[in-house]
Enzyme design. Sequence first.
Site, PDB file in Angstrom:
ATOM      1  N   GLU A 198       0.854  -1.196   0.000  1.00 60.52           N
ATOM      2  CA  GLU A 198       0.000   0.000   0.000  1.00 60.52           C
ATOM      3  C   GLU A 198       0.886   1.241   0.000  1.00 60.52           C
ATOM      4  O   GLU A 198       1.803   1.360   0.825  1.00 60.52           O
ATOM      5  CB  GLU A 198      -0.931   0.030   1.214  1.00 60.52           C
ATOM      6  CG  GLU A 198      -1.831   1.272   1.232  1.00 60.52           C
ATOM      7  CD  GLU A 198      -2.772   1.316   2.418  1.00 60.52           C
ATOM      8  OE1 GLU A 198      -3.550   2.297   2.511  1.00 60.52           O
ATOM      9  OE2 GLU A 198      -2.746   0.391   3.260  1.00 60.52           O
ATOM     10  N   GLU A 230      -6.846  -5.174   8.478  1.00 60.72           N
ATOM     11  CA  GLU A 230      -5.874  -4.126   8.821  1.00 60.72           C
ATOM     12  C   GLU A 230      -5.616  -4.113  10.328  1.00 60.72           C
ATOM     13  O   GLU A 230      -6.405  -4.633  11.119  1.00 60.72           O
ATOM     14  CB  GLU A 230      -6.418  -2.752   8.398  1.00 60.72           C
ATOM     15  CG  GLU A 230      -6.641  -2.570   6.918  1.00 60.72           C
ATOM     16  CD  GLU A 230      -7.147  -1.169   6.605  1.00 60.72           C
ATOM     17  OE1 GLU A 230      -6.428  -0.448   5.890  1.00 60.72           O
ATOM     18  OE2 GLU A 230      -8.243  -0.799   7.074  1.00 60.72           O
TER      19      GLU A 230
END
Length: 642
Positions: free
Chosen positions: A407, A581
Site C-alpha cells: 500500500e 488491517e
Amino acid sequence: MYFLVVVGTWGLASSFFERAPAWLSIWLPVALTVVATARIVTWVRLRHQRVSAKLAFKALRTTNRVSGLISLAFVIWALTLTPYADDHTRGHVAFYLGITSVGCMFCLMHIRSAALMMAIVVNGGFVWFAVLNGDRVFLAEAINVVLASAAMLVILRVNFKDFEALIDSRRRLLSQQKELVRREAMTRQLSEEAFRLAYMDDLTELPNRRHFFEELGDRIALRQRGEGEGNFFIGVLDLDEFKRVNDVYGHTCGDRLLRHVAERLIGLNRNDMFLARLGGDEFALLIDADPSDGEMVRIGSQICHQIEAPMDLEDAVLECSVSIGFARWTGEGQTPEVLYEQADYALYQVKRGGKAGCQIFGPDHEFEVQRARVLERSLRSATFERELSVVFQPIIDTASGRVLAFESLARWNSDVLGPIPPVTFIPIAERIGLIDSLTFALLRKALPELARWPEHVRLSFNLSAKSVTSSHFIDGLIGEIEALGARPERIDFEITETAMIDNFAEMASAIERLKLAGFGIALDDFGTGYSSLVHLHRLPLDKIKIDKSFVCNLVEDQASCTIVRSLLALGRQLQVGCIVEGVETAEIRDLVRDLGGSIMQGYHFARPMAADRVLSYLEQLQGTGADDTTPQEVPMSRVVNA
C-alpha cells in the site's frame, strides 16, 4: 320646495276664505298640504340614513313622476279660484303661479327633467289663466314669466352641466383614489413578498441565510457601539445522516423532516433565541442571554433531545440526531464571518468525534484553526515533486507467506514546518482543492517503484472521495497511468466506505469505469459505514479491507471477534478478498487466522518503509524458505525485523 308651495298655497287660499266655497278655499288646500307634507317626510327620512345608489335612483325617478302631477294639481286648484276673484285676487293668483314656477325650478335645478316638467305645467297654466281673463297686463306678465322661466332653464342647464362635471370629477377622483389605494396595497404586498423571498426560507418559514447574517452583523454592531448588553452565542446545527434520508425515503420526506425540525426548534419557546435555516440540513441560532459554557451545553443537550424524538413523516417514522457547534462573541475582532467559522469548526469537531452532541469553540480549537491556516498556506506554496514522498506497507498472505501488494502511503516533509502526517494534511488538501494535484504527484512517485517489483506484487493506492466522483479526474488518472507505462491489472485503488455512502451513484459510476480499464478496486475501512450491506452487492469490488478499529480489541472484546468473523464470512460468500488491517501483535495475528482470515496488514509484519527498502524486504522474506508455489507459514520475527 314643498314648504314654499304650501306657504304660497295657504297665502292664496286666505284671499278666498270669504269669496269661494269652503271645499275650494279650505279642504282642497288641506289635501294638497297633506300630499306635500308626506313628500317632505320622505325626504327628511332619506337625509338621516345611508343611501345606496339603488335607493337614490329610485327616489329621483319617483320625483320625476310625482313633480308633474303635483304641480298640475296646484295649478288646477289655483285656476278654479278665478271665477271667485276680483282684480286684486286675480293678481294674487297670477303672482302665485309666477313665484311658484320660478321657486320650484330653482329647487329642482339638479333634477333637470323634473324642473322642465314643472316649468311647462306651471307656465302653461299661467298663460292659460292670462288668455282666459283677456287682460293684456296678465298676458304680458305671463309672457315675462315664461321668458324668465326659459332663461332660468338655460341657466339651470348650464349649472346642471357644471354639476355633472363636478360629479364626474369626484367620481374620477374617487376612482383614482381607489386605484391609488389598490396600487399601494399591491406595492405593499409585493414589498412584503419580496422581503419574504429575500429574508425567509420558503420550506420552513424561518429566516434564511441572508437574514441570519444581517441579524448577526446588527448584534455585533450594537455591542461595538456599547448599546448591547453582554456577550452572546451563535450555534450551527447539522442533521446527522440527512443525505441517507433523502436517498432512502426521497426528497419529499426529507423536506417534511426539515419542517419538523424547524417546528421543534421553535417549540423550545426561548424568547432570547433567533432561529434560521442556512440551507440544506443546516440551521443556525443566536442566543442573547449570555449564558455560561455549562448552561450553553445544557441548552445544546436540550436541543438534541428535542430533535431526536421520533418524527411521524407520513411515509415513515424516523429518528434523527443532530450535531451542534457553538461560539461565543467576546468582541475580540470577531466579524460575523469569523464567528460563524468558529461555530462551524466546533460543529466539525462534533462530526469528527462520532456525531450527535454539541461543542463550544474554545482556546484549543483556536490553536487548531491557526495551525490549520499555517498548514494550508504551506501546502499551497509547497513544491510537491520535492517535498512529497511515498512509503510502502506490505499486504501479506499469511497462508503462503507471500507479499501480495504494497500500500502506497503519502508523506509530506515541508520545507517550512517539517514532517506533517497524512491525517493532518490530506483533509486540508481536499478542502482547498489541491487533492488532485497531490494525488497525481504521489502517483508519479509510486508507479516507477512498481516497475521494479516482482510481477506478482501489486500496488495499492488510495484515492480521495473528493476526487473519484469527478469524471474529469478519472480521465486524468487513466491517462497519467498510461503515460507512465504501468499495467492497470497490477494496481488496486482503495476507496473509503464513507465515500460510497455519501456519493453512491457517482462512486459506482467511477468504479465501473476503473474496472473496465483493468484496475482492481478495494473498499477501505469496511464496516465503519451504515449502508455497506445495502450497497456492497451492487459494486464490482475485488477486495474489502476490514477496519483496524475492529481488530485492535480482538483479544479482550468478544463483540469485535464476532464482527470480524461475520465480515470475513460475508467476503467469502460474495467471493471478495478480505484484508484485515491493524494486525500489530502475534496474538492478534493468530486470532484473525482462527476467525478465518489469512490476508493481513499491520505493524506486526512491517511498518511503512521507504521505496529503497522494498526489494531488500522481499529478499529477506524469500530467505525464510517461502516460494511462489508452496504455501507455508513465514517466521514473523524475521518479517518484523526486516
